[in-house]
Design a protein around this motif. Sequence first.
Motif, PDB file in Angstrom:
ATOM      1  N   SER A  19       0.814  -1.215   0.000  1.00 20.96           N
ATOM      2  CA  SER A  19       0.000   0.000   0.000  1.00 20.96           C
ATOM      3  C   SER A  19       0.847   1.264   0.000  1.00 20.96           C
ATOM      4  O   SER A  19       0.328   2.355  -0.193  1.00 20.96           O
ATOM      5  CB  SER A  19      -0.890   0.018   1.243  1.00 20.96           C
ATOM      6  OG  SER A  19      -0.056   0.140   2.404  1.00 20.96           O
ATOM      7  N   GLY A  20       2.144   1.129   0.262  1.00 23.83           N
ATOM      8  CA  GLY A  20       3.012   2.299   0.401  1.00 23.83           C
ATOM      9  C   GLY A  20       3.076   2.796   1.833  1.00 23.83           C
ATOM     10  O   GLY A  20       3.784   3.749   2.127  1.00 23.83           O
ATOM     11  N   ASN A  21       2.345   2.153   2.736  1.00 18.19           N
ATOM     12  CA  ASN A  21       2.353   2.522   4.154  1.00 18.19           C
ATOM     13  C   ASN A  21       3.132   1.480   4.947  1.00 18.19           C
ATOM     14  O   ASN A  21       2.615   0.390   5.209  1.00 18.19           O
ATOM     15  CB  ASN A  21       0.920   2.626   4.691  1.00 18.19           C
ATOM     16  CG  ASN A  21       0.141   3.732   4.030  1.00 18.19           C
ATOM     17  OD1 ASN A  21       0.659   4.819   3.815  1.00 18.19           O
ATOM     18  ND2 ASN A  21      -1.103   3.447   3.691  1.00 18.19           N
ATOM     19  N   PRO A  22       4.372   1.812   5.344  1.00 15.22           N
ATOM     20  CA  PRO A  22       5.173   0.841   6.091  1.00 15.22           C
ATOM     21  C   PRO A  22       4.621   0.624   7.498  1.00 15.22           C
ATOM     22  O   PRO A  22       3.908   1.458   8.044  1.00 15.22           O
ATOM     23  CB  PRO A  22       6.556   1.485   6.140  1.00 15.22           C
ATOM     24  CG  PRO A  22       6.316   2.943   5.941  1.00 15.22           C
ATOM     25  CD  PRO A  22       5.070   3.074   5.116  1.00 15.22           C
ATOM     26  N   VAL A  23       4.967  -0.518   8.067  1.00 15.26           N
ATOM     27  CA  VAL A  23       4.576  -0.860   9.438  1.00 15.26           C
ATOM     28  C   VAL A  23       5.859  -0.934  10.265  1.00 15.26           C
ATOM     29  O   VAL A  23       6.797  -1.637   9.913  1.00 15.26           O
ATOM     30  CB  VAL A  23       3.815  -2.195   9.485  1.00 15.26           C
ATOM     31  CG1 VAL A  23       3.579  -2.651  10.916  1.00 15.26           C
ATOM     32  CG2 VAL A  23       2.491  -2.070   8.734  1.00 15.26           C
ATOM     33  N   SER A  24       5.884  -0.205  11.358  1.00 15.99           N
ATOM     34  CA  SER A  24       7.073  -0.138  12.209  1.00 15.99           C
ATOM     35  C   SER A  24       7.194  -1.376  13.096  1.00 15.99           C
ATOM     36  O   SER A  24       6.220  -2.098  13.333  1.00 15.99           O
ATOM     37  CB  SER A  24       7.010   1.108  13.097  1.00 15.99           C
ATOM     38  OG  SER A  24       5.959   0.967  14.044  1.00 15.99           O
ATOM     39  N   ASP A  25       8.390  -1.580  13.625  1.00 17.41           N
ATOM     40  CA  ASP A  25       8.611  -2.662  14.588  1.00 17.41           C
ATOM     41  C   ASP A  25       7.723  -2.482  15.813  1.00 17.41           C
ATOM     42  O   ASP A  25       7.258  -3.461  16.395  1.00 17.41           O
ATOM     43  CB  ASP A  25      10.077  -2.712  15.025  1.00 17.41           C
ATOM     44  CG  ASP A  25      10.977  -3.334  13.968  1.00 17.41           C
ATOM     45  OD1 ASP A  25      10.459  -3.961  13.023  1.00 17.41           O
ATOM     46  OD2 ASP A  25      12.203  -3.192  14.099  1.00 17.41           O
ATOM     47  N   GLU A  26       7.466  -1.228  16.212  1.00 16.94           N
ATOM     48  CA  GLU A  26       6.623  -0.969  17.380  1.00 16.94           C
ATOM     49  C   GLU A  26       5.202  -1.468  17.151  1.00 16.94           C
ATOM     50  O   GLU A  26       4.582  -2.038  18.053  1.00 16.94           O
ATOM     51  CB  GLU A  26       6.613   0.527  17.725  1.00 16.94           C
ATOM     52  CG  GLU A  26       7.934   1.056  18.250  1.00 16.94           C
ATOM     53  CD  GLU A  26       8.991   1.266  17.155  1.00 16.94           C
ATOM     54  OE1 GLU A  26       8.620   1.516  15.981  1.00 16.94           O
ATOM     55  OE2 GLU A  26      10.183   1.147  17.473  1.00 16.94           O
ATOM     56  N   ILE A  27       4.686  -1.258  15.946  1.00 20.05           N
ATOM     57  CA  ILE A  27       3.332  -1.738  15.641  1.00 20.05           C
ATOM     58  C   ILE A  27       3.311  -3.267  15.662  1.00 20.05           C
ATOM     59  O   ILE A  27       2.394  -3.872  16.214  1.00 20.05           O
ATOM     60  CB  ILE A  27       2.835  -1.183  14.291  1.00 20.05           C
ATOM     61  CG1 ILE A  27       2.570   0.327  14.412  1.00 20.05           C
ATOM     62  CG2 ILE A  27       1.581  -1.911  13.816  1.00 20.05           C
ATOM     63  CD1 ILE A  27       2.247   1.026  13.111  1.00 20.05           C
ATOM     64  N   LEU A  28       4.333  -3.886  15.074  1.00 21.13           N
ATOM     65  CA  LEU A  28       4.398  -5.350  15.095  1.00 21.13           C
ATOM     66  C   LEU A  28       4.466  -5.869  16.524  1.00 21.13           C
ATOM     67  O   LEU A  28       3.743  -6.811  16.890  1.00 21.13           O
ATOM     68  CB  LEU A  28       5.594  -5.850  14.288  1.00 21.13           C
ATOM     69  CG  LEU A  28       5.488  -5.684  12.772  1.00 21.13           C
ATOM     70  CD1 LEU A  28       6.808  -6.045  12.113  1.00 21.13           C
ATOM     71  CD2 LEU A  28       4.347  -6.512  12.208  1.00 21.13           C
TER      72      LEU A  28
END
Length: 176
Positions: A19-28
């Motif tokens: 989508s072009g929206n990265p997911v951070s390690d914090e979200i994971l």
Amino acid sequence: MRAFYFDNIPGDQRLLHDSGNPVSDEILKSAGVLHWHIPTSQQYQIDAVAEKRNYKNRDTITITKQSLGDLYEAKLKNFYEEHMHEDEEIRYILEGSGFFDVREHPTDSWIRCHLNAGDLLVLPAGIYHRFTLDENNMIKAMRLFKDEPKWTPINRDSSTDANPYRVDYLKSIAVN
């Protein structure tokens, strides 16, 4: 490993769907998803992770058209069904690449995790997820288990939110 929100555009599940929206390690981490990169030349480090996290058993799975033969398409379809497990799902990628998609709670958005050789992923019991190969159509992974090897998916339906492992998962990620 690279993580990003799935674009939800219909089409081949093996495409990137970024989508072009990265997911951070914090979200994971807030979703209970853990990951490390351990080069395959240093597989001995897997033993240390296994000991620390109490993984007692392991096996290896290869997913290719050649290895699965006539079951290939059915297996890929089965792996891509949204499901959860009552145990952690632990995968260390030895060769190839693929996607693990996990549901973000409470948005129900898909987070796509693209894994390559050397990536180790731990999904908590009770998290909704699915798996597919990428366009390379090949993955060889070590599966680690806390007890006897088993892989029992519980496909998401109207009753799975009441499953005790799902309830415990949601409690574990609740913001206090």
